[in-house]
Design an enzyme around this catalytic site. Structure first.
Site, PDB file in Angstrom:
ATOM      1  N   GLY A 146     -32.874  20.401 -53.806  1.00 27.77           N
ATOM      2  CA  GLY A 146     -33.508  19.540 -54.797  1.00 27.77           C
ATOM      3  C   GLY A 146     -34.938  19.223 -54.405  1.00 27.77           C
ATOM      4  N   CYS A 147     -35.696  18.696 -55.355  1.00 32.02           N
ATOM      5  CA  CYS A 147     -37.110  18.412 -55.101  1.00 32.02           C
ATOM      6  C   CYS A 147     -37.293  17.271 -54.106  1.00 32.02           C
ATOM      7  CB  CYS A 147     -37.828  18.121 -56.416  1.00 32.02           C
ATOM      8  SG  CYS A 147     -37.007  16.910 -57.485  1.00 32.02           S
ATOM      9  N   TYR A 148     -36.628  16.149 -54.337  1.00 32.44           N
ATOM     10  CA  TYR A 148     -36.718  15.039 -53.377  1.00 32.44           C
ATOM     11  C   TYR A 148     -36.213  15.449 -51.990  1.00 32.44           C
ATOM     12  CZ  TYR A 148     -37.806  11.358 -56.851  1.00 32.44           C
ATOM     13  OH  TYR A 148     -38.404  10.551 -57.794  1.00 32.44           O
ATOM     14  N   THR A 150     -36.236  18.358 -50.594  1.00 30.36           N
ATOM     15  CA  THR A 150     -37.181  19.272 -49.957  1.00 30.36           C
ATOM     16  C   THR A 150     -38.285  18.498 -49.247  1.00 30.36           C
ATOM     17  OG1 THR A 150     -36.748  21.053 -51.546  1.00 30.36           O
ATOM     18  CG2 THR A 150     -38.848  21.118 -50.364  1.00 30.36           C
TER      19      THR A 150
END
Length: 343
Positions: A146-148, A150
């Site tokens: 996921g973005c967060y 990462t």
């Protein structure tokens, strides 16, 4: 190599198409949508009008004639499609959250959906390239982080692995642009609600919490529950994760910078700032970079880590292509060598 994109009408999917279009080893063979099959992608996204006409196909696993399939779908969709794709002999890179959590019951608790089949889940390799390259090289199925997670995991990894921080003291204050919420219309991303406003959301219940904790504990089993807060910022792209933790011994900012530079010396997409220099989201905009700044506070005995990424690139499409490159044995930065867009 032929690739297909399922879920191309979302922000992550169309960003994948943008990068893959210029990848030297890839041909985008087909693009798929569950709700808009039969029309041109240019009718959904006029900016993709070019010499190539992208027709949206329905999602029919048996009709997909590709080597690799990217799934840029909402939670709950890829868990249904992936078993059939794998059974057909295709490689899969999943940008949704369906295969990131190793325990199906944890997925069900946080995502409120039926977990993927256990045999498919066992084949999933967590695609945090900088820390999982060897497993990715031999994978058939990648769970793109996921973005967060990462931004957070890249920011914490050296400290956690070297056990330089108190395992019970991790606090993450994270902020994201509105594209992270996807393209669906909702009050949460309405212009009047987000413009000139900062909002905290999913307080103590964000679905990325168990994903972050799972990876942290793979590095150090003593890691406790983290405090993780997310905020919506009135900008289109970008994530900033500001991370705080109590150190286990006196340090210095220079020591921290040296540790991170050594940890990421072979990582093409992680850039460590010098002491006193902190990154902003604009400085990674439109790129696959993660920039990290560090500070040690002698007064409190805490470390501050500032980690920034573009949520649609390093937090989604770019990292997915980075995973493809490693999985196929290509140079890791193939098709991704673009400096950030600034201003």
């Amino acid at each position: 190599m032929k690739v297909s994109i399922i879920g191309v009408t979302g922000y992550g999917g169309v960003e994948l198409l943008r990068w893959l279009k210029h990848h030297p080893h890839v041909e985008v063979h087909s693009v798929h949508s569950s709700s808009q099959a039969g029309i041109s992608l240019a009718e959904v996204y006029p900016h993709v009008v070019s010499e190539e006409t992208w027709i949206l196909h329905e999602i029919d696993v048996e009709a997909i004639n590709a080597d690799v399939v990217f799934l840029a779908t909402p939670p709950g969709v890829s868990s249904r499609l992936t078993p059939s794709l794998l059974a057909k002999g295709l490689k899969v890179i999943d940008l949704s959250g369906d295969f990131r959590l190793q325990d199906g019951s944890v997925y069900e608790k946080w995502y409120k959906k039926t977990p993927p089949p256990a045999d498919s889940l066992k084949q999933a390799v967590y695609g945090l390239v900088e820390w999982n390259r060897e497993s990715i090289r031999n994978a058939r199925m990648i769970a793109n982080p996921g973005c967060y997670p990462t931004a957070t995991l890249l920011g914490l990894a050296p400290l956690v692995q070297h056990q330089w921080i108190d395992e019970q003291s991790i606090i993450v204050d994270a902020k994201s642009g509105v594209s992270g919420a996807g393209r669906n219309v909702s009050l949460a991303v309405h212009f009047s609600e987000t413009n000139e406003n900062v909002k905290i959301y999913k307080v103590n219940e964000h679905q990325h919490i168990p994903e972050i904790e799972q990876m942290l504990r793979s590095w150090n089993e003593k890691i406790g529950a983290i405090t993780f807060s997310t905020h919506l910022i009135p900008m289109t792209r970008g994530i900033m994760a500001t991370i705080y933790a109590k150190t286990t011994k006196p340090l210095s900012t220079k020591t921290l910078v040296d540790l991170y530079k050594e940890s990421y010396k072979d990582c093409k997409f992680v850039r460590i700032r010098e002491a006193g220099n902190f990154p902003s989201t604009k400085e990674v905009y439109g790129s696959n970079y993660c920039d990290i700044g560090l500070s040690y506070d002698e007064r409190t005995g805490r470390v501050t880590v500032v980690s920034v990424i573009d949520n649609l690139v390093k937090g989604a499409a770019g990292q997915a292509i980075q995973n493809l490159n490693v999985m196929m044995g290509w140079e890791e930065d193939t098709g991704l060598t673009s400096i950030p867009i600034y201003p």
